[in-house]
Enzyme design. Structure first.
Site: not given
Ligand code: GRF
Length: 207
Positions: A18, A95, A112, A114
């Protein structure tokens, strides 16, 4: 600073994507003058890959199982990014922890996002950690990536109040709304050459 060509960005994402979509939307609506050249995922089923294709960006799946070490996998990712002449790498729900080799290959060129107000609650399940700790305000952070986990210089943050009836899901959803505003904004500042890093501090030149 005016560039002759839009900044070429690459996004690394493992799942839903997203935040990637927020970046794509900002580009498509003309709010972000960047070229999303490639999206790389370590998971074949990442929704992020579909989002990339729909935008017309290259979508590359690299299977970590095909590489003996973290460094070897990271070298392969770096190869894809180099092939696409990427100038800024954005981690968006990626991840994997980057190896030092990766981080050193692109100094000051990796960001990044977070879902907490760093340095509070680094690592996994940041929203769950925030609820468990009982903080009244959490939020989102965009930062440059260094060799630690969520430890690099902070570019921008947004605060999100924690409600008494919040669950991990409701808090995550409100933080995510802020993430989607914050990440394109941080990338735009970078693309416009308005960020400078001095030690741990990131200074933003007024536009
Ligand atoms: C988000 O909450 C981001 O902050 C964290 O992982 C999640 C990823 O969500 N690092 P998406 O895949 O961008 O929807």
């Amino acid at each position: 600073m005016t560039r002759s060509e839009p900044l070429r960005i690459g996004v690394l994402a493992s799942r839903r994507g997203s935040n990637l979509q927020a970046i794509i939307d900002a580009i498509e609506s003309g709010k972000l003058d960047c070229r999303l050249a490639v999206v790389v995922s370590d998971r074949a089923d990442a929704q992020a890959l579909e989002r990339a294709k729909k935008h017309g960006a290259e979508a590359v799946f690299l299977d970590p199982k095909g590489y003996g070490t973290r460094e070897a996998f990271d070298q392969a990712v770096l190869g894809v990014l180099a092939d696409h002449r990427i100038e800024l790498v954005c981690l968006a729900g990626y991840m994997r922890v980057l190896s030092p080799t990766f981080v050193r290959a692109l100094p000051g060129q990796i960001m990044n996002i977070h879902p907490a107000l760093l340095p509070a609650f680094p690592g996994l399940h940041a929203q769950r950690q925030a609820l468990k700790h009982g903080v009244k305000i959490s939020g989102a952070t965009v930062h440059f990536v260094d060799e630690g986990v969520d430890t690099g210089p902070i570019i921008c943050q947004a605060a999100v109040p924690v409600r008494e009836d919040d669950t991990e899901e409701t808090l995550s959803a409100r933080i995510l709304e802020q993430e989607h505003q914050l990440y394109p904004r941080a990338i735009r500042l970078y693309a416009e050459g308005r960020l400078s890093v001095v030690g741990r501090r990131v200074f933003v030149e007024e536009g």
